[in-house]
Design an enzyme around this catalytic site. Sequence first.
Site, PDB file in Angstrom:
ATOM      1  N   GLU A  69       0.178  26.900 100.551  1.00 19.21           N
ATOM      2  CA  GLU A  69      -0.237  28.041  99.739  1.00 19.21           C
ATOM      3  C   GLU A  69      -0.991  29.036 100.607  1.00 19.21           C
ATOM      4  OE1 GLU A  69      -2.301  27.457  96.099  1.00 19.21           O
ATOM      5  OE2 GLU A  69      -0.808  26.108  95.261  1.00 19.21           O
ATOM      6  N   HIS A  78      -2.491  34.179  95.208  1.00 18.91           N
ATOM      7  CA  HIS A  78      -2.085  32.997  95.950  1.00 18.91           C
ATOM      8  C   HIS A  78      -0.619  32.728  95.695  1.00 18.91           C
ATOM      9  CE1 HIS A  78      -3.010  30.942  92.117  1.00 18.91           C
ATOM     10  NE2 HIS A  78      -2.317  29.893  92.543  1.00 18.91           N
ATOM     11  N   HIS A 131       2.770  29.945  95.156  1.00 16.57           N
ATOM     12  CA  HIS A 131       3.206  28.638  94.666  1.00 16.57           C
ATOM     13  C   HIS A 131       4.479  28.243  95.404  1.00 16.57           C
ATOM     14  CE1 HIS A 131       1.018  28.494  90.489  1.00 16.57           C
ATOM     15  NE2 HIS A 131       0.198  28.371  91.515  1.00 16.57           N
ATOM     16  N   ASP A 189      -5.521  26.169  88.287  1.00 18.91           N
ATOM     17  CA  ASP A 189      -5.786  27.586  88.555  1.00 18.91           C
ATOM     18  C   ASP A 189      -6.806  28.139  87.564  1.00 18.91           C
ATOM     19  OD1 ASP A 189      -4.070  27.795  90.723  1.00 18.91           O
ATOM     20  OD2 ASP A 189      -2.353  28.339  89.475  1.00 18.91           O
TER      21      ASP A 189
HETATM   22 ZN   LIG Z   1      -1.843  28.120  91.637  1.00 15.85          ZN
END
Ligand SMILES: [Zn+2]
Length: 143
Positions: free
Chosen positions: A23, A83, A85, A96
């Site tokens: 990530e 961010h 995935h 999250d």
């Molecule tokens: Zn996430």
Amino acid sequence: MLKVNRKEYDALRGHGEETYPHECCGVLLGRMDGDERLVTSIVRCGNTRADSPHNRYNIDPRELVRIQREGRDRGEDIVGFYHSHPDHPARWSPTDLAEAHWIGCSYVITSITKGKAETTNSFELCGSDENDKRFADEKIELA
Ligand SMILES: [Zn+2]
């Protein structure tokens, strides 16, 4: 609504391709423009979650304080976070939500499939405190 310049939009998606299969994460800087958040720059962060970098992200609080201070010197505030995935949909996870604390900010998630950026979605963290916070779908408009 979240307004993002094409350059910043491409940069945050590209960041996720670079760090794949891990990530990526970073901060969205900008300002409020009426009811809309306008992103004028992004700052890449190192992912401090060395234990599980493929499905967790964390921004060092000291790094965040520095980004906030340097942004303010340029007239920019933190308006959100992003961010990626890797090989998962661009939807927020329970983790999250649990780890999101900036109410009123945008949380942008990009799904990276086999190293290529696919969908980018934004979610506004709504509510008044930790107990009733929730994510609401938010439209992204390219400026
Ligand atoms: Zn996430």
